[in-house]
Design an enzyme around this catalytic site. Structure first.
Site, PDB file in Angstrom:
ATOM      1  N   ARG A 122      46.514  46.471  42.200  1.00 32.31           N
ATOM      2  CA  ARG A 122      47.039  45.119  42.071  1.00 32.31           C
ATOM      3  C   ARG A 122      48.325  45.109  41.249  1.00 32.31           C
ATOM      4  O   ARG A 122      49.304  44.446  41.597  1.00 32.31           O
ATOM      5  CB  ARG A 122      45.988  44.209  41.400  1.00 32.31           C
ATOM      6  CG  ARG A 122      44.792  43.923  42.273  1.00 32.31           C
ATOM      7  CD  ARG A 122      43.643  43.290  41.502  1.00 32.31           C
ATOM      8  NE  ARG A 122      44.015  42.068  40.808  1.00 32.31           N
ATOM      9  CZ  ARG A 122      44.136  40.869  41.377  1.00 32.31           C
ATOM     10  NH1 ARG A 122      43.941  40.738  42.676  1.00 32.31           N
ATOM     11  NH2 ARG A 122      44.456  39.810  40.647  1.00 32.31           N
ATOM     12  N   HIS A 177      45.501  34.760  41.163  1.00 30.28           N
ATOM     13  CA  HIS A 177      45.430  34.517  39.728  1.00 30.28           C
ATOM     14  C   HIS A 177      45.010  33.075  39.492  1.00 30.28           C
ATOM     15  O   HIS A 177      45.362  32.178  40.261  1.00 30.28           O
ATOM     16  CB  HIS A 177      46.792  34.787  39.069  1.00 30.28           C
ATOM     17  CG  HIS A 177      47.052  36.240  38.862  1.00 30.28           C
ATOM     18  ND1 HIS A 177      48.307  36.763  38.696  1.00 30.28           N
ATOM     19  CD2 HIS A 177      46.196  37.300  38.804  1.00 30.28           C
ATOM     20  CE1 HIS A 177      48.228  38.078  38.529  1.00 30.28           C
ATOM     21  NE2 HIS A 177      46.955  38.420  38.595  1.00 30.28           N
ATOM     22  N   HIS A 207      41.767  48.963  39.846  1.00 28.84           N
ATOM     23  CA  HIS A 207      42.446  47.698  39.538  1.00 28.84           C
ATOM     24  C   HIS A 207      43.963  47.895  39.524  1.00 28.84           C
ATOM     25  O   HIS A 207      44.726  46.939  39.690  1.00 28.84           O
ATOM     26  CB  HIS A 207      41.985  47.177  38.168  1.00 28.84           C
ATOM     27  CG  HIS A 207      41.943  45.686  38.077  1.00 28.84           C
ATOM     28  ND1 HIS A 207      40.774  44.956  38.095  1.00 28.84           N
ATOM     29  CD2 HIS A 207      42.929  44.774  37.976  1.00 28.84           C
ATOM     30  CE1 HIS A 207      41.054  43.668  38.005  1.00 28.84           C
ATOM     31  NE2 HIS A 207      42.347  43.528  37.926  1.00 28.84           N
ATOM     32  N   LYS A 258      36.715  35.876  41.185  1.00 33.38           N
ATOM     33  CA  LYS A 258      36.711  35.760  39.729  1.00 33.38           C
ATOM     34  C   LYS A 258      37.131  34.365  39.293  1.00 33.38           C
ATOM     35  O   LYS A 258      36.610  33.823  38.311  1.00 33.38           O
ATOM     36  CB  LYS A 258      37.659  36.802  39.130  1.00 33.38           C
ATOM     37  CG  LYS A 258      37.778  36.742  37.613  1.00 33.38           C
ATOM     38  CD  LYS A 258      38.758  37.768  37.102  1.00 33.38           C
ATOM     39  CE  LYS A 258      38.915  37.668  35.587  1.00 33.38           C
ATOM     40  NZ  LYS A 258      39.892  38.657  35.070  1.00 33.38           N
ATOM     41  N   ARG A 301      40.647  42.603  43.887  1.00 29.52           N
ATOM     42  CA  ARG A 301      39.937  43.162  42.745  1.00 29.52           C
ATOM     43  C   ARG A 301      38.864  44.108  43.266  1.00 29.52           C
ATOM     44  O   ARG A 301      38.353  43.915  44.374  1.00 29.52           O
ATOM     45  CB  ARG A 301      39.309  42.042  41.898  1.00 29.52           C
ATOM     46  CG  ARG A 301      40.352  41.117  41.263  1.00 29.52           C
ATOM     47  CD  ARG A 301      39.695  39.995  40.475  1.00 29.52           C
ATOM     48  NE  ARG A 301      40.700  39.111  39.882  1.00 29.52           N
ATOM     49  CZ  ARG A 301      41.233  38.054  40.492  1.00 29.52           C
ATOM     50  NH1 ARG A 301      40.848  37.742  41.726  1.00 29.52           N
ATOM     51  NH2 ARG A 301      42.148  37.315  39.890  1.00 29.52           N
ATOM     52  N   TYR A 309      42.361  23.158  46.333  1.00 31.28           N
ATOM     53  CA  TYR A 309      42.989  22.677  47.557  1.00 31.28           C
ATOM     54  C   TYR A 309      44.136  23.580  48.018  1.00 31.28           C
ATOM     55  O   TYR A 309      44.585  23.482  49.153  1.00 31.28           O
ATOM     56  CB  TYR A 309      43.512  21.248  47.349  1.00 31.28           C
ATOM     57  CG  TYR A 309      42.411  20.228  47.280  1.00 31.28           C
ATOM     58  CD1 TYR A 309      41.803  19.741  48.435  1.00 31.28           C
ATOM     59  CD2 TYR A 309      41.939  19.778  46.062  1.00 31.28           C
ATOM     60  CE1 TYR A 309      40.784  18.819  48.383  1.00 31.28           C
ATOM     61  CE2 TYR A 309      40.905  18.850  45.991  1.00 31.28           C
ATOM     62  CZ  TYR A 309      40.339  18.373  47.157  1.00 31.28           C
ATOM     63  OH  TYR A 309      39.318  17.462  47.096  1.00 31.28           O
TER      64      TYR A 309
END
Length: 397
Positions: A337, A360, A334, A271, A244, A370
């Protein structure tokens, strides 16, 4: 039997001990001198000890009165401990039911902000304090009906902020479902306000380039960029990492592991509020090593031109694209991506690998925390193949 004077004169011993009053009532004295009332009784042949509070908060006369009420319950075939627990639950429920929507919102917000990013936490708080709490914040949560919320949502809709309406409605639903889950309210009042009764938000996709020939042309245009080395290198790296804009512009040298060819970005900078690993292809390693020779006295890989203690802004990357002649309708920062996502899917890479590399958000935040290194071998191979693919596109005229 006990009396007030005798109770006051009871001294602590090395071990706790009990003094009996009458009909199962007794006083327990701890080694620290704390005095607890207990009621011992039999129910269905089983002996049970019931806590009745501390002395002197609960006086001797109050303890005896409570004991007598428990004896009456036993005479009716009721277990005093069960009744007491039910009363406690009922009291808690009455207390929760008396809470205003504002109170339950802040409770829900405080519980969730531990797994949210600071930016998202503040955004949710700002939206609620602007759009919901002034209108229904003081209303008792159990009294809120769909029509109450409809008035509020219509007000947001009238201001033309449809996306804000969708987000506020979604979060309101989560607050209500939180209280449905613990049994305070029976249903989520937003449930009866389907999305099709509101205006639809316009979908604004980030402009991007996905045609292979056009991607090659884009890469060649970036190669001849004339400007600061910070913006030039960041734009050259952007198609390879598809971070990003904020994540790319804020890269720090301590996030780059040259030995293992990895970038490790902490959760606080992401994010999704989950740490992220980016495998480095050889092309990006070379670019980073080159810029390291120029920029060795800043914590940032791309320091501000005016102040090396600060990073470049994401807006400067956007301005760099405009400088080489690319309009906002052709590609945004952006958009790199989306370019990578589209082509990688078409190249046959697995969805899980692509989505992990794009960082995402996962529905299960605990799982995501994890799994930030999951599929690392596959992602490393994918990133190098992607870089080699971009190299071939750039050479094809």
């Amino acid at each position: 039997m006990l009396n007030e004077l005798r109770i006051k004169n009871l001294k602590p011993k090395d071990k706790f001990y009990r003094i009996t009053d009458s009909h199962g009532l007794r006083l327990e004295i701890t080694p620290k001198g704390i005095k607890h009332w207990r009621y011992r009784y039999k129910f269905n042949g089983k002996e049970t000890m019931l806590a009745m509070g501390k002395y002197p908060v609960v006086s001797l006369s109050e303890a005896r009165k409570n004991r007598d009420s428990y004896r009456l319950l036993l005479d009716q075939g009721l277990n005093p401990n069960t009744v007491k627990n039910q009363e406690k639950i009922a009291n808690i429920k009455r207390e929760l039911e008396s809470k205003s929507f504002s109170e339950i919102f802040y409770e829900w917000h405080n519980q969730n902000k531990t797994v949210w990013s600071l930016k998202h936490t503040n955004k949710v708080l700002k939206q609620y304090e602007k759009h919901l709490l002034p209108y229904v914040g003081k209303t008792n949560v159990i009294d809120l009906e769909p029509q109450n919320l409809l008035v509020v949502f219509r007000r947001i809709e009238a201001n033309g902020t449809i996306k804000t309406l969708q987000k506020v409605k979604s979060h309101a639903s989560r607050v209500f479902r939180y209280y449905v889950g613990i049994g305070i309210i029976k249903y989520d009042p937003t449930r009866d306000l389907p999305g099709n009764i509101f205006k639809k938000a316009k979908t604004n996709h980030y402009a991007t380039i996905t045609d292979p020939k056009e991607i090659g042309g884009l890469l060649r245009m970036i190669d001849v960029y004339q400007g600061s080395y910070q913006i030039e290198t960041a734009l050259k790296i952007a198609p390879y990492l598809f971070l990003r804009p904020n994540e790319l512009a804020g890269l720090r040298w301590n996030e780059i592991d040259f030995n293992n060819k990895l970038i490790r970005i902490s959760a606080s900078r992401m994010k999704t509020n989950v740490s992220h690993i980016v495998p480095l292809c050889t092309q990006v390693v070379d670019l980073l090593k080159n810029i390291k020779t120029i920029n060795s006295d800043s914590d940032f890989v791309f320091p501000s031109i005016r102040d090396k203690t600060r990073q470049i802004s994401p807006e400067s990357l956007r301005a760099g694209l405009r400088r080489i002649g690319l309009t906002k309708d052709e590609i945004t920062t952006h958009g790199f991506r989306h370019m990578a996502s589209t082509r990688l899917y078409e190249m046959g890479f697995k969805s899980d690998i692509i989505e992990h590399q794009l960082a995402h958000a996962e529905c299960n935040k605990v799982k995501a925390a994890y799994n930030h290194a999951e599929y690392l071998d596959e992602r490393t191979a994918m990133m190098q193949k992607w870089a080699d693919y971009l190299g071939r596109l750039k050479k094809d005229m």
